[in-house]
Design an enzyme around this catalytic site. Structure first.
Site, mmCIF file in Angstrom:
data_model
loop_
_atom_site.group_PDB
_atom_site.id
_atom_site.type_symbol
_atom_site.label_atom_id
_atom_site.label_comp_id
_atom_site.label_asym_id
_atom_site.label_seq_id
_atom_site.Cartn_x
_atom_site.Cartn_y
_atom_site.Cartn_z
ATOM 1 N N LYS A 46 14.869 -37.113 15.462
ATOM 2 C CA LYS A 46 14.984 -36.403 14.179
ATOM 3 C C LYS A 46 13.569 -36.047 13.699
ATOM 4 O O LYS A 46 12.646 -36.856 13.819
ATOM 5 C CB LYS A 46 15.669 -37.339 13.177
ATOM 6 C CG LYS A 46 15.589 -36.930 11.720
ATOM 7 C CD LYS A 46 16.714 -36.012 11.324
ATOM 8 C CE LYS A 46 16.526 -35.454 9.914
ATOM 9 N NZ LYS A 46 17.244 -34.185 9.711
ATOM 10 N N CYS A 131 10.858 -25.305 8.901
ATOM 11 C CA CYS A 131 10.969 -25.888 7.563
ATOM 12 C C CYS A 131 10.073 -25.094 6.597
ATOM 13 O O CYS A 131 9.132 -24.430 7.030
ATOM 14 C CB CYS A 131 10.568 -27.363 7.589
ATOM 15 S SG CYS A 131 9.099 -27.695 8.547
ATOM 16 N N GLY A 247 22.120 -24.701 20.811
ATOM 17 C CA GLY A 247 22.905 -23.940 19.845
ATOM 18 C C GLY A 247 24.352 -23.869 20.300
ATOM 19 O O GLY A 247 24.704 -23.028 21.115
#
Ligand SMILES: Cc1cc2nc3c(=O)[nH]c(=O)nc-3n(C[C@H](O)[C@H](O)[C@H](O)COP(=O)(O)O)c2cc1C
Length: 308
Positions: A46, A131, A247
């Site tokens: 993560k 981000c 994806g």
């Protein structure tokens, strides 16, 4: 059947082609009850930021047709706790580990790279530039070639390790090839693609966006054709740039699409929430799909959809 699934991402040699996707299997430890984590291509952790972070308001998940929308918001324990609790477990268990890093500024990325460069047990760095840049009106780094390359240049300048740097790209751009080129020029050894697409669900009973953070990232099978297209375009323009594809991959058949489009390895994300054994299952299925088509190795199929 003996299909050679070994592959590589730049200088990183991988015994297996499937990895976890960042944010979808924490730091790998929870998967240990479902399979041998060390036998995966890698665990991609993560995204970690310098300081602990609580993430965005709840609710943070919404089901969508063939996918899901999440607005976790890079919740995490911060870099030092990650090194102490998570990376140490991965190293002890001989897991090939790609550490995903995120920052709100170029300087934060730089600081993380400095802190990590001498830490043993890091096989690769995935730089999550998808981000928002807190110093630039919240614009997402990966949506602008200059911001994207500024982050990669800063990380490259500090990263003395030989482990490859992968830039994680966002599909929310007009031309993903421009972004891939800018990060490659800035020193990325490869790219990971794609991160989630920005989406929204409205709760029409109270006439408000359903997620606490209003918008969220769309993932799962719904985004697969977008991801395959992105991989294909980048491989066509930059055939020597290693690609980690992801994806909406749910099966070996799906993974094969990414390999044929130009990915050298794949990450398995959303499907893991419902099927934690998926990263191993997808690798086994991929071997069968290759064998059924008469291929002896994965490497010979990388980018096959571009030939002829
Ligand atoms: C709940 C959730 C959390 C995620 N967290 C991160 C993250 O921290 N860093 C990152 O680079 N990508 C993150 N992603 C994106 C995934 O790594 C992946 O790029 C994306 O979900 C597409 O793959 P998938 O459709 O197989 O899930 C997250 C995705 C989900 C669903």
């Amino acid at each position: 059947m003996s299909v050679d699934l070994s592959t590589s991402l730049g200088s990183l040699q991988l015994a297996a082609p499937t990895m976890t996707a960042s944010g979808c299997a924490a730091a790998g430890r929870e998967l240990a009850q479902f399979g041998d984590v060390a036998s995966l291509g890698a665990v991609v952790t993560k995204s970690i930021m310098l300081n602990p972070r609580s993430g965005r308001a709840t609710p943070r998940m919404a089901e969508t047709p063939s996918g899901m929308l999440n607005s976790i918001g890079l919740q995490g324990p911060g870099l030092e706790a990650f090194l102490e609790k998570d990376l140490s477990w991965l190293v002890e268990n001989d897991v090939t580990t790609i550490v995903s890093i995120a920052g709100g500024s170029v300087e934060e990325f730089r600081e993380i790279a400095i802190r990590l460069r001498d830490v043993p047990g890091i096989a690769g760095l995935e730089v999550n530039i998808s981000c928002p840049n807190v110093e630039s009106r919240g614009q997402v780094f990966a949506c602008d070639p200059n911001s994207a390359s500024a982050v990669i240049e800063a990380v490259r300048a500090e990263w003395t390790s030989s482990a490859p740097i992968l830039a994680k790209l966002s599909p929310d751009v007009t031309d993903i090839v421009t972004i891939a080129r800018s990060v490659a020029d800035a020193g990325a050894d490869g790219v990971s693609m794609i991160n989630t697409l920005l989406g929204m669900v409205i709760d029409v009973d109270n006439m408000r966006p359903l997620l606490g953070g209003r918008t969220g990232g769309l993932s799962g099978p719904a985004i697969r054709p977008v991801a395959v297209r992105a991989v294909y375009q980048v491989h066509a323009a930059l055939p020597d740039l290693p690609i980690l594809g992801m994806g909406g991959i749910r099966s070996g058949h799906d993974a094969l699409e990414f390999i044929a489009a130009g990915a050298s390895a794949v990450s398995i994300g959303t499907v893991v929430f419902g099927d934690p054994g998926a990263p191993w299952r997808v690798a086994a299925e991929l071997a069968k799909e290759l064998d059924a088509r008469g291929y002896g190795s994965l490497r010979e199929v990388v980018g096959a959809a571009h030939k002829g």
